[in-house]
Design an enzyme around this catalytic site. Structure first.
Site, PDB file in Angstrom:
ATOM      1  N   ASP A   1       0.944  -1.282   0.010  1.00 16.21           N
ATOM      2  CA  ASP A   1      -0.081  -0.080  -0.035  1.00 16.21           C
ATOM      3  C   ASP A   1       0.901   1.247  -0.117  1.00 16.21           C
ATOM      4  O   ASP A   1       1.946   1.289   0.198  1.00 16.21           O
ATOM      5  CB  ASP A   1      -0.923  -0.050   1.157  1.00 16.21           C
ATOM      6  CG  ASP A   1      -1.968  -0.945   1.128  1.00 16.21           C
ATOM      7  OD1 ASP A   1      -2.339  -1.235   0.047  1.00 16.21           O
ATOM      8  OD2 ASP A   1      -2.335  -1.375   2.287  1.00 16.21           O
TER       9      ASP A   1
ATOM     10  N   TYR B   1       6.759 -10.071   6.721  1.00 12.92           N
ATOM     11  CA  TYR B   1       6.615  -8.488   7.084  1.00 12.92           C
ATOM     12  C   TYR B   1       7.210  -8.099   8.388  1.00 12.92           C
ATOM     13  O   TYR B   1       7.303  -8.745   9.516  1.00 12.92           O
ATOM     14  CB  TYR B   1       5.054  -8.273   6.947  1.00 12.92           C
ATOM     15  CG  TYR B   1       4.502  -8.270   5.749  1.00 12.92           C
ATOM     16  CD1 TYR B   1       4.323  -7.220   4.747  1.00 12.92           C
ATOM     17  CD2 TYR B   1       4.084  -9.397   5.163  1.00 12.92           C
ATOM     18  CE1 TYR B   1       3.875  -7.036   3.530  1.00 12.92           C
ATOM     19  CE2 TYR B   1       3.471  -9.361   3.682  1.00 12.92           C
ATOM     20  CZ  TYR B   1       3.515  -8.335   2.844  1.00 12.92           C
ATOM     21  OH  TYR B   1       2.797  -8.314   1.752  1.00 12.92           O
TER      22      TYR B   1
END
Length: 246
Positions: free
Chosen positions: A52, A112
Site C-alpha cells: 500500500d 513482514y
C-alpha cells in the site's frame, strides 16, 4: 524464460506498488526504467505483493516476462536498472525463471516487519519507517499474545473492507516481537496475508500492550470474525515487506 527481480524501496512518496492513474507507483517507476534500459515495452511485470501507499520493501519480488529475448544478461540488469531508477528504489538481484513462474501463486510464505517507536518524544529519523506510540507498552503481554495468532485460522476479523478473496483462512508460521531500546519490531511470517492483516494484527498487539485487550482474549477475537473486536489498523509507514520465499 522470465526474470525474477528482488526489489527494495522506500515507499514514502509512492502510492504503493500497484499502478494508479492519479499518483506515482513503484510499478510505474520500475516499468519506465525497464522501457528505457531494455529499449522495448513488450513485456509484463507482476509483483508478489501489492504493498500500500507508504509501505516499504526490502524483498519485494517481481516477474518480468516477454515474448522477445532480453538482450541484457540477468546478472547485469540490477546495475543497468538502478542507473535509471530514483534513489528510493533499488534492484537487489535478478535471476532467470521459467515463464510459467508466478510470483504470487508460487510463493511459499512472506515475512513482514512492523516497527514501533515507543518513547515519550518522537524520533524524526524514524518517522517515515515506524509508528510513533508515546504510551507505555507492556511488551511481555504483547509477546504472550503473539502465540495465539500462530497456526491456521480464519482471519476474517483482521482484514479491511475492500478485501476481495475467496477465503479468509491463512496460516501464520511465526510471530515475534524484538525489542531494541525504544524500538519494537514485530516480525510475522505466513503463507499469505489479507488486506491490511499485518497492520491490524499489530494494532491488536498494541491494544494488548496498553491494556485494552487481554492476551487470553485473542483466540475469541479471532474466532468471532468481527473486525470491531480487533485493534485498529496501524499506519502504513511502519510496515516493510521483508522477504518472499519460494
Amino acid at each position: 524464460m522470465g526474470i525474477l527481480f528482488t526489489i527494495a524501496y522506500n515507499g514514502t512518496r509512492y502510492c504503493g506498488w500497484q499502478s494508479q492513474t492519479n499518483a506515482v507507483s513503484v510499478y510505474d517507476t520500475l516499468q519506465a526504467a525497464l522501457v528505457k534500459v531494455l529499449g522495448m515495452d513488450d513485456f509484463s511485470l507482476l509483483g508478489a505483493s501489492r504493498t500500500d501507499s507508504g509501505v516499504h520493501a526490502l524483498g519485494q519480488r517481481a516477474h518480468l516476462r516477454s515474448n522477445y529475448p532480453i538482450k541484457i544478461p540477468a546478472e547485469r540488469l540490477p546495475h543497468a536498472l538502478n542507473s535509471a531508477l530514483p534513489k528510493d528504489i533499488s534492484i537487489l538481484g535478478a535471476t532467470m525463471v521459467d515463464n510459467q513462474f508466478h510470483p504470487i501463486n508460487d510463493a511459499k510464505s512472506k515475512t513482514y516487519s512492523y516497527k514501533i517507536y515507543n518513547h515519550l518524544q518522537r524520533n524524526p529519523l524514524l518517522w517515515d519507517f515506524s509508528a510513533y506510540i508515546p504510551m507505555t507498552l507492556d511488551v511481555e503481554k504483547m509477546q504472550a499474545a503473539c502465540a495465539y495468532f500462530i497456526g491456521k485460522h480464519d482471519f476474517a476479523g483482521f482484514c479491511s473492507v475492500g478485501s476481495v478473496v475467496t477465503s479468509t483462512v491463512r496460516e501464520i508460521f511465526s510471530l515475534e516481537i524484538i525489542k531494541d531500546g525504544h524500538l519494537l519490531e514485530i516480525l510475522v511470517n505466513g503463507n499469505g496475508f489479507l488486506y491490511n492483516m499485518v497492520r491490524i494484527i499489530t494494532g491488536t498487539l498494541v491494544a494488548v500492550g496498553v491494556g485494552r485487550i487481554s492476551p487470553d482474549d485473542i483466540p475469541d477475537i479471532i474466532k468471532s470474525g468481527e473486525r470491531k473486536r480487533a485493534g485498529k489498523t496501524m499506519l502504513p509507514q511502519g510496515l516493510t515487506l521483508v522477504e518472499v520465499f519460494y
